[in-house]
Design a protein around this motif. Structure first.
Motif, PDB file in Angstrom:
ATOM      1  N   THR A   1       2.895 -13.195 -51.013  1.00 53.43           N
ATOM      2  CA  THR A   1       4.333 -12.936 -51.151  1.00 53.43           C
ATOM      3  C   THR A   1       4.573 -11.428 -51.233  1.00 53.43           C
ATOM      4  O   THR A   1       4.917 -10.804 -50.240  1.00 53.43           O
ATOM      5  CB  THR A   1       4.907 -13.668 -52.380  1.00 53.43           C
ATOM      6  OG1 THR A   1       4.638 -15.075 -52.246  1.00 53.43           O
ATOM      7  CG2 THR A   1       6.408 -13.471 -52.497  1.00 53.43           C
TER       8      THR A   1
ATOM      9  N   ASP B   1       5.067 -18.509 -51.821  1.00 62.53           N
ATOM     10  CA  ASP B   1       4.535 -19.028 -50.561  1.00 62.53           C
ATOM     11  C   ASP B   1       3.668 -20.272 -50.731  1.00 62.53           C
ATOM     12  O   ASP B   1       3.400 -20.964 -49.754  1.00 62.53           O
ATOM     13  CB  ASP B   1       3.720 -17.947 -49.838  1.00 62.53           C
ATOM     14  CG  ASP B   1       2.407 -17.650 -50.540  1.00 62.53           C
ATOM     15  OD1 ASP B   1       1.350 -17.685 -49.881  1.00 62.53           O
ATOM     16  OD2 ASP B   1       2.415 -17.380 -51.759  1.00 62.53           O
TER      17      ASP B   1
ATOM     18  N   ALA C   1      11.271 -18.812 -49.650  1.00 61.54           N
ATOM     19  CA  ALA C   1       9.904 -19.094 -49.216  1.00 61.54           C
ATOM     20  C   ALA C   1       9.494 -18.123 -48.113  1.00 61.54           C
ATOM     21  O   ALA C   1      10.298 -17.793 -47.229  1.00 61.54           O
ATOM     22  CB  ALA C   1       9.793 -20.524 -48.715  1.00 61.54           C
TER      23      ALA C   1
ATOM     24  N   ARG D   1       7.555 -16.938 -44.702  1.00 63.06           N
ATOM     25  CA  ARG D   1       7.410 -17.617 -43.405  1.00 63.06           C
ATOM     26  C   ARG D   1       6.109 -18.417 -43.295  1.00 63.06           C
ATOM     27  O   ARG D   1       6.117 -19.548 -42.800  1.00 63.06           O
ATOM     28  CB  ARG D   1       7.517 -16.604 -42.260  1.00 63.06           C
ATOM     29  CG  ARG D   1       7.559 -17.278 -40.891  1.00 63.06           C
ATOM     30  CD  ARG D   1       7.870 -16.299 -39.790  1.00 63.06           C
ATOM     31  NE  ARG D   1       6.726 -15.432 -39.498  1.00 63.06           N
ATOM     32  CZ  ARG D   1       6.624 -14.679 -38.415  1.00 63.06           C
ATOM     33  NH1 ARG D   1       7.608 -14.652 -37.524  1.00 63.06           N
ATOM     34  NH2 ARG D   1       5.566 -13.918 -38.217  1.00 63.06           N
TER      35      ARG D   1
ATOM     36  N   GLU E   1       4.682 -26.171 -46.245  1.00 62.18           N
ATOM     37  CA  GLU E   1       5.853 -26.946 -45.829  1.00 62.18           C
ATOM     38  C   GLU E   1       6.569 -27.539 -47.032  1.00 62.18           C
ATOM     39  O   GLU E   1       7.800 -27.637 -47.055  1.00 62.18           O
ATOM     40  CB  GLU E   1       5.434 -28.047 -44.853  1.00 62.18           C
ATOM     41  CG  GLU E   1       4.956 -27.531 -43.506  1.00 62.18           C
ATOM     42  CD  GLU E   1       5.965 -26.612 -42.838  1.00 62.18           C
ATOM     43  OE1 GLU E   1       7.177 -26.968 -42.824  1.00 62.18           O
ATOM     44  OE2 GLU E   1       5.561 -25.534 -42.337  1.00 62.18           O
TER      45      GLU E   1
ATOM     46  N   LYS F   1       8.679 -24.796 -48.564  1.00 60.87           N
ATOM     47  CA  LYS F   1       9.815 -24.497 -47.690  1.00 60.87           C
ATOM     48  C   LYS F   1      10.905 -25.565 -47.813  1.00 60.87           C
ATOM     49  O   LYS F   1      12.096 -25.262 -47.743  1.00 60.87           O
ATOM     50  CB  LYS F   1       9.347 -24.404 -46.235  1.00 60.87           C
ATOM     51  CG  LYS F   1       8.534 -23.171 -45.916  1.00 60.87           C
ATOM     52  CD  LYS F   1       8.076 -23.209 -44.459  1.00 60.87           C
ATOM     53  CE  LYS F   1       7.204 -22.031 -44.108  1.00 60.87           C
ATOM     54  NZ  LYS F   1       6.741 -22.094 -42.696  1.00 60.87           N
ATOM     55  N   SER F   2      10.486 -26.813 -48.006  1.00 62.94           N
ATOM     56  CA  SER F   2      11.474 -27.892 -48.110  1.00 62.94           C
ATOM     57  C   SER F   2      12.312 -27.770 -49.383  1.00 62.94           C
ATOM     58  O   SER F   2      13.411 -28.331 -49.460  1.00 62.94           O
ATOM     59  CB  SER F   2      10.775 -29.257 -48.074  1.00 62.94           C
ATOM     60  OG  SER F   2      10.026 -29.484 -49.263  1.00 62.94           O
TER      61      SER F   2
ATOM     62  N   ALA G   1      13.124 -24.727 -50.633  1.00 62.96           N
ATOM     63  CA  ALA G   1      13.699 -23.384 -50.621  1.00 62.96           C
ATOM     64  C   ALA G   1      15.166 -23.399 -50.226  1.00 62.96           C
ATOM     65  O   ALA G   1      15.615 -24.254 -49.459  1.00 62.96           O
ATOM     66  CB  ALA G   1      12.911 -22.500 -49.660  1.00 62.96           C
TER      67      ALA G   1
ATOM     68  N   TYR H   1      16.210 -20.539 -48.914  1.00 63.25           N
ATOM     69  CA  TYR H   1      16.109 -19.635 -47.760  1.00 63.25           C
ATOM     70  C   TYR H   1      14.646 -19.513 -47.364  1.00 63.25           C
ATOM     71  O   TYR H   1      13.782 -19.342 -48.229  1.00 63.25           O
ATOM     72  CB  TYR H   1      16.681 -18.254 -48.094  1.00 63.25           C
ATOM     73  CG  TYR H   1      16.669 -17.291 -46.920  1.00 63.25           C
ATOM     74  CD1 TYR H   1      17.658 -17.339 -45.950  1.00 63.25           C
ATOM     75  CD2 TYR H   1      15.658 -16.347 -46.777  1.00 63.25           C
ATOM     76  CE1 TYR H   1      17.653 -16.468 -44.865  1.00 63.25           C
ATOM     77  CE2 TYR H   1      15.637 -15.463 -45.703  1.00 63.25           C
ATOM     78  CZ  TYR H   1      16.640 -15.535 -44.750  1.00 63.25           C
ATOM     79  OH  TYR H   1      16.632 -14.671 -43.673  1.00 63.25           O
ATOM     80  N   VAL H   2      14.362 -19.612 -46.071  1.00 64.14           N
ATOM     81  CA  VAL H   2      13.000 -19.442 -45.557  1.00 64.14           C
ATOM     82  C   VAL H   2      12.979 -18.194 -44.686  1.00 64.14           C
ATOM     83  O   VAL H   2      13.781 -18.063 -43.743  1.00 64.14           O
ATOM     84  CB  VAL H   2      12.543 -20.663 -44.731  1.00 64.14           C
ATOM     85  CG1 VAL H   2      11.148 -20.427 -44.160  1.00 64.14           C
ATOM     86  CG2 VAL H   2      12.556 -21.924 -45.598  1.00 64.14           C
TER      87      VAL H   2
ATOM     88  N   LYS I   1      12.188 -15.375 -41.977  1.00 64.22           N
ATOM     89  CA  LYS I   1      11.922 -15.455 -40.539  1.00 64.22           C
ATOM     90  C   LYS I   1      10.977 -14.349 -40.076  1.00 64.22           C
ATOM     91  O   LYS I   1      10.478 -14.379 -38.951  1.00 64.22           O
ATOM     92  CB  LYS I   1      13.236 -15.367 -39.762  1.00 64.22           C
ATOM     93  CG  LYS I   1      14.235 -16.465 -40.108  1.00 64.22           C
ATOM     94  CD  LYS I   1      15.573 -16.230 -39.428  1.00 64.22           C
ATOM     95  CE  LYS I   1      16.591 -17.305 -39.804  1.00 64.22           C
ATOM     96  NZ  LYS I   1      16.925 -17.285 -41.243  1.00 64.22           N
TER      97      LYS I   1
ATOM     98  N   GLY J   1       8.940 -11.151 -45.867  1.00 64.58           N
ATOM     99  CA  GLY J   1       9.907 -12.103 -46.386  1.00 64.58           C
ATOM    100  C   GLY J   1      10.582 -11.682 -47.665  1.00 64.58           C
ATOM    101  O   GLY J   1      11.704 -12.110 -47.949  1.00 64.58           O
TER     102      GLY J   1
END
Length: 256
Positions: free
Chosen positions: A12, A207, A223, A225, A229, A232-233, A235, A237-238, A240, A244
């Motif tokens: 992170t 992360d 989260a 990039r 998973e 991220k689900s 979060a 905001y993820v 890009k 990050g």
């Protein structure tokens, strides 16, 4: 401070398996404070590992060892430890399954033996000079432990471990074994309770799955990039881009 931002380290704030941060990150921490946002490190690592980085970032508030140790406003508000009986129960489970174990506190660590799996793990983590001491826990406090094993074996012993400890995987060949009901999330809850009467907005950056308990608690979870998973689900905001942290801070207007 009107807002709190919690930052994981590995994967992170820091990348490539090192505890190095970019100048842009250091500048972001300074700007956060100017904008009345308090940055707080929230990591699975212990104080002896991150002392220099904390000084570099001028981060005086931190959640360490996946929530076992918390310092806030100049005070230690949490220092969770295993009892010797709990440790011996965990060691019995490890022995039955021919597993090596590690003991960790805020000053250092030791492993029960330097097995093949431990060697592979420390190489993966870039750790050198691994002390071996089966009786470490008899002379030192233990905030948390490691067991060195793959996911298949973890599933097989998870029921036994759950009776005495909570676990979270942080590497392909290692899990953190924590005192019951200890996590980054419960540590943050305790930290916020110490601020009773203060209304603050909260953010968390991470992360890996040891950030799930944070994301479930804060107002905004960001989260990375390459994050899992599952994280991220959860979060809001993820990221890009590869940076990050800075991306997320700008997305929420915490820095310009």
């Amino acid at each position: 401070m009107k807002k709190l931002a919690f930052f994981d380290l590995d994967g992170t704030l820091c990348s490539g398996g090192s505890l190095q941060v970019e100048e842009e990150t250091i500048a972001a921490f300074r700007e956060l404070k100017e904008n009345e946002v308090l940055p707080i490190i929230a990591t699975g690592r212990s104080f002896y590992e991150v002392e220099e980085l904390l000084a570099l970032l001028e981060a005086e508030q931190f959640v360490l060892s996946n929530g076992c140790y918390v310092q806030f406003a100049g005070k230690t508000i949490l220092d969770a430890k295993f009892s010797n009986n709990e440790i011996e129960t965990i060691l019995n489970i490890a022995d039955k399954n021919k597993l090596s174990a590690g003991f960790f506190n805020q000053q250092g660590f030791a492993v029960t033996n330097l097995s093949k799996v431990v060697k592979e793990h420390v190489t993966y983590m870039g750790i050198h000079d691994v002390p071996i001491a089966e009786d470490f826990y008899q002379m030192n406090p233990v905030n948390f432990m490691n067991l060195y094993l793959n996911t298949e074996l973890e599933e097989r012993i998870s029921g036994e471990l759950a009776a005495v400890a909570d676990t979270v995987r942080f590497a392909p060949l290692a899990i953190d074994v924590l005192p019951k009901n200890v996590s980054k999330g419960t540590a943050i809850q305790k930290l916020l309770k110490s601020m009773a009467g203060s209304e603050v907005e909260t953010y968390a950056f991470g992360d890996q799955n040891n950030g799930l308990s944070m994301f479930q608690l804060v107002d905004h979870g960001i989260a990375m990039r390459p994050g899992t998973e599952q994280l991220k689900s959860c979060a809001s905001y993820v990221a890009k881009t590869n940076n990050g942290v800075v991306e997320g801070l700008k997305h929420y207007g915490l820095i310009s």
